[in-house]
Design a protein around this motif. Structure first.
Motif, mmCIF file in Angstrom:
data_model
loop_
_atom_site.group_PDB
_atom_site.id
_atom_site.type_symbol
_atom_site.label_atom_id
_atom_site.label_comp_id
_atom_site.label_asym_id
_atom_site.label_seq_id
_atom_site.Cartn_x
_atom_site.Cartn_y
_atom_site.Cartn_z
ATOM 1 N N VAL A 91 0.841 -1.201 0.000
ATOM 2 C CA VAL A 91 0.000 0.000 0.000
ATOM 3 C C VAL A 91 0.876 1.251 0.000
ATOM 4 C CG1 VAL A 91 -1.739 1.310 1.271
ATOM 5 C CG2 VAL A 91 -1.916 -1.178 1.133
ATOM 6 N N LEU A 92 1.995 1.188 0.708
ATOM 7 C CA LEU A 92 2.934 2.315 0.710
ATOM 8 C C LEU A 92 3.511 2.528 -0.674
ATOM 9 C CD1 LEU A 92 4.652 4.464 2.143
ATOM 10 C CD2 LEU A 92 6.293 2.656 2.717
ATOM 11 N N TYR A 93 3.876 1.449 -1.364
ATOM 12 C CA TYR A 93 4.392 1.574 -2.731
ATOM 13 C C TYR A 93 3.372 2.272 -3.621
ATOM 14 C CZ TYR A 93 7.095 -2.542 -1.112
ATOM 15 O OH TYR A 93 7.862 -3.419 -0.411
ATOM 16 N N ALA A 94 2.131 1.784 -3.542
ATOM 17 C CA ALA A 94 1.081 2.322 -4.409
ATOM 18 C C ALA A 94 0.800 3.795 -4.098
ATOM 19 C CB ALA A 94 -0.193 1.492 -4.261
ATOM 20 N N SER A 95 0.792 4.151 -2.814
ATOM 21 C CA SER A 95 0.522 5.539 -2.420
ATOM 22 C C SER A 95 1.612 6.473 -2.920
ATOM 23 C CB SER A 95 0.393 5.640 -0.895
ATOM 24 O OG SER A 95 -0.653 4.826 -0.418
ATOM 25 N N TRP A 96 2.867 6.056 -2.753
ATOM 26 C CA TRP A 96 3.979 6.890 -3.201
ATOM 27 C C TRP A 96 3.961 7.032 -4.731
ATOM 28 C CZ3 TRP A 96 7.544 9.414 -0.072
ATOM 29 C CH2 TRP A 96 8.596 10.042 -0.744
ATOM 30 N N ALA A 97 3.689 5.924 -5.412
ATOM 31 C CA ALA A 97 3.626 5.961 -6.876
ATOM 32 C C ALA A 97 2.508 6.885 -7.350
ATOM 33 C CB ALA A 97 3.420 4.551 -7.425
ATOM 34 N N PHE A 98 1.380 6.845 -6.654
ATOM 35 C CA PHE A 98 0.265 7.715 -6.999
ATOM 36 C C PHE A 98 0.661 9.190 -6.868
ATOM 37 C CE2 PHE A 98 -3.248 10.294 -5.308
ATOM 38 C CZ PHE A 98 -4.102 10.273 -6.394
ATOM 39 N N LEU A 99 1.371 9.542 -5.805
ATOM 40 C CA LEU A 99 1.796 10.931 -5.601
ATOM 41 C C LEU A 99 2.789 11.370 -6.672
ATOM 42 C CD1 LEU A 99 2.165 11.042 -1.709
ATOM 43 C CD2 LEU A 99 0.339 12.026 -3.106
ATOM 44 N N GLU A 100 3.656 10.462 -7.074
ATOM 45 C CA GLU A 100 4.586 10.792 -8.162
ATOM 46 C C GLU A 100 3.833 11.124 -9.441
ATOM 47 O OE1 GLU A 100 8.582 8.183 -6.981
ATOM 48 O OE2 GLU A 100 7.361 7.645 -8.717
ATOM 49 N N CYS A 101 2.851 10.282 -9.765
ATOM 50 C CA CYS A 101 2.057 10.533 -10.974
ATOM 51 C C CYS A 101 1.254 11.823 -10.846
ATOM 52 C CB CYS A 101 1.119 9.355 -11.240
ATOM 53 S SG CYS A 101 1.957 7.799 -11.635
ATOM 54 N N LEU A 102 0.787 12.117 -9.637
ATOM 55 C CA LEU A 102 -0.044 13.291 -9.396
ATOM 56 C C LEU A 102 0.716 14.595 -9.593
ATOM 57 C CD1 LEU A 102 -2.716 14.561 -8.379
ATOM 58 C CD2 LEU A 102 -1.846 14.265 -6.052
ATOM 59 N N PHE A 103 1.954 14.649 -9.113
ATOM 60 C CA PHE A 103 2.710 15.906 -9.129
ATOM 61 C C PHE A 103 3.619 16.062 -10.350
ATOM 62 C CE2 PHE A 103 1.822 15.523 -4.517
ATOM 63 C CZ PHE A 103 1.173 16.739 -4.340
ATOM 64 N N PHE A 104 4.033 14.952 -10.956
ATOM 65 C CA PHE A 104 5.042 15.062 -12.004
ATOM 66 C C PHE A 104 4.690 14.346 -13.308
ATOM 67 C CE2 PHE A 104 7.269 14.698 -7.813
ATOM 68 C CZ PHE A 104 7.571 16.047 -7.674
ATOM 69 N N GLY A 105 3.577 13.618 -13.342
ATOM 70 C CA GLY A 105 3.326 12.740 -14.483
ATOM 71 C C GLY A 105 2.951 13.444 -15.779
ATOM 72 N N GLY A 106 1.786 14.076 -15.805
ATOM 73 C CA GLY A 106 1.238 14.567 -17.067
ATOM 74 C C GLY A 106 1.201 16.070 -17.195
ATOM 75 N N LEU A 107 2.280 16.760 -16.814
ATOM 76 C CA LEU A 107 2.285 18.218 -16.910
ATOM 77 C C LEU A 107 2.107 18.714 -18.333
ATOM 78 C CD1 LEU A 107 3.434 17.918 -13.977
ATOM 79 C CD2 LEU A 107 4.751 19.982 -14.440
ATOM 80 N N ILE A 108 2.511 17.908 -19.299
ATOM 81 C CA ILE A 108 2.379 18.331 -20.693
ATOM 82 C C ILE A 108 0.914 18.519 -21.074
ATOM 83 C CG2 ILE A 108 2.309 15.995 -21.656
ATOM 84 C CD1 ILE A 108 4.042 17.065 -23.964
ATOM 85 N N TYR A 109 0.000 17.815 -20.389
ATOM 86 C CA TYR A 109 -1.417 17.953 -20.684
ATOM 87 C C TYR A 109 -2.006 19.251 -20.116
ATOM 88 C CZ TYR A 109 -1.185 13.077 -22.099
ATOM 89 O OH TYR A 109 -0.853 11.911 -22.739
#
Length: 512
Positions: free
Chosen positions: A10-28
């Motif tokens: 669950v910790l892995y998934a939560s951290w991965a989610f935050l990475e995608c949230l803050f840095f993933g799709g800025l180009i959009y």
């Protein structure tokens, strides 16, 4: 290493989610970024009416001693007209006229559209290259490179100015390439959740979608006195936190699908007894399982995969065309009313931030159909049938979006935004989730990369559509895209036809 302990999943998934949230799709978040760039006057020097406007201002000014300067002032975000008798005075009418001139400058719009077109193309090519690197060198090396790309891209966007406007081209491209790699490497964490894998993929895609809102926050900060330069410097430094997951949570190689153990009564152990194996690309521990896996080329050239590539490429083109032309569409719709354009740009990203809910919903829908068809007669049907209705829903949402934008009135913009929200969530949840279900996880990086690079090549046609819209208006372009979107029904139709024709004759691509 922490990744060896399944209790931390669950910790892995939560951290991965935050990475995608803050840095993933800025180009959009391009509509927000291009709003700021146009307000700053980037590429305003390309506009042919600049000198004429200046002469008109001088001729009509009643003050004898007036000096007109075409110099950009970063503190006021406008081109200044300085009057020698009162240098501190600001003429709001001149500011409004200058903004209207920028918004009606075709040369500037054309160059900024080219920025987004090249950015999305390199974004897709970068995903393919990073998929190759992931397959050859594993997760850790891939993520280190992604962090470097993202930081460099942020710095290039930060230092973009009227003196060096070309920095926005590599800056936006590197931001996209680095961001999609975080999503790609984190996607394998869904393997830790055998029963809710698609839901986890949906959560990550939701974070990735919502990260476009970071550009809106930068826009709001800009309107409240925080320069684009400062915002992107902060973003570059903040991205270094992704190294925590790179070295502590994720394996050096990659995560493989759970192995199942067979007992004397031929019953398969439940998901709690399935152990998640960590596999390094340099260490082949199980030769038997390797021999059972399909070859990468057989996956690439399967009809199942090729139709999926076609489906995602065409639908993604519609998505990119909507984002790339939104700013110009709003300017035409509101006759260059700066406040209205800003207002409707902000509404879009308030709506898209709800991707935190819509993408998991897309995952729940996919998992629901998976459970619905779990008792189908053949394994092929159990694999393919759960995807038929979700794929159809995605195409239908895209067609509905294309119908709405035909009206070109303010009343349809918010319904179009809501349609875009669910369309994008289903598109990228299924775009990644379909591959993770149908093919071995070791191939995910390269297969997803091929999909993305193909989508990038097709998305370059958006520049052609933009030029078409400049000469003929947006209606014929949107009508053509509507007709084109209908062809994507071929993907779910093929899935359904294969299952109905003969569930046992197709070669299985996944060994469970």
């Amino acid at each position: 290493m922490l990744s060896d302990n399944p209790k931390f999943r669950v910790l892995y998934a939560s951290w991965a989610f935050l990475e995608c949230l803050f840095f993933g799709g800025l180009i959009y978040g391009w509509p927000s970024l291009v709003f700021v760039l146009k307000d700053e006057g980037l590429y305003y020097d390309l506009c042919s009416f600049t000198n004429t406007s200046q002469e008109s201002i001088v001729a009509n000014n009643s003050i004898a001693n007036v000096s007109v300067e075409n110099v950009y002032d970063t503190s006021s975000s406008v081109y200044n007209i300085s009057v020698s008798t009162d240098p501190a005075r600001s003429d709001k009418n001149n500011v409004t006229e200058t903004r209207k001139e920028r918004n009606s400058c075709r040369d500037m719009d054309d160059r900024l559209s080219l920025v987004f077109t090249i950015g999305t193309a390199v974004f897709c090519i970068g995903c393919f290259i990073m998929g190759q690197i992931s397959y050859l060198f594993g997760t850790r090396i891939t993520r280190i490179i992604a962090t470097a790309l993202f930081v460099i891209g942020s710095l290039l966007v930060a230092f973009t100015s009227n003196d060096v406007p070309w920095l926005i081209f590599p800056g936006l491209s590197l931001l996209g390439a680095g961001g999609i790699t975080f999503l790609m490497t984190n996607m394998q964490i869904s393997v830790y959740f055998p029963k809710l894998g698609t839901l986890v993929v949906g959560l990550f895609c939701g974070g990735f979608d919502t990260s476009a809102g970071m550009q809106m926050l930068i826009k709001i900060g800009y309107e409240n006195g925080i320069s684009r330069y400062i915002s992107y410097l902060i973003l570059a430094v903040a991205n270094l936190v992704t190294l925590v997951s790179t070295f502590l949570f994720l394996p050096k190689g990659f995560v493989t699908k759970p192995s199942t153990k067979k007992y004397p009564n031929d019953e398969v152990a439940d998901d709690k007894t399935a152990a998640v194996e960590l596999k390094s690309p340099q260490n082949d521990e199980n030769e038997v399982q390797e021999s059972e896996k399909p070859r990468i080329l057989s996956c690439i050239f399967s009809c199942r995969y090729l139709f999926h590539v076609f489906w995602l490429c065409i639908l993604q083109l519609r998505f990119y065309c909507f984002l790339g032309s939104l700013n110009k569409t709003l300017e035409v719709m509101f006759e260059n009313d700066h406040q209205q354009v800003s207002y409707y740009t902000n509404i879009l990203f308030y709506v898209l931030m709800c991707g935190l809910l819509s993408s998991p919903f897309a995952g729940i829908v996919c998992d629901g159909f998976k459970r619905l068809y779990v008792k189908q007669r053949t394994e092929l049907q159990r694999m393919l049938m759960p995807t038929v209705i979700p794929l159809t829903i995605t195409t239908s949402l895209c067609i509905l979006l294309s119908l709405l934008v035909l009206f070109e009135t303010p009343e349809v913009m918010i319904p179009a935004y809501l349609c875009l929200l669910f369309f994008r969530s289903f598109l990228y949840t299924l775009g990644a989730g379909y591959i993770s279900v149908m093919f071995p996880s070791e191939y995910f990086g390269i297969l997803y990369g091929i999909v993305i690079i193909a989508g990038g090549i097709v998305s370059m046609f958006q520049y052609v559509f933009f030029n078409w819209a400049e000469t003929s208006g947006f209606y014929p372009v949107n009508l053509f895209l509507l007709i084109l979107m209908i062809t994507t029904y071929i993907h779910p139709a093929f899935q359904w036809f294969v299952c109905r024709r003969d569930g046992r004759t197709g070669k299985l691509l996944v060994k469970e």
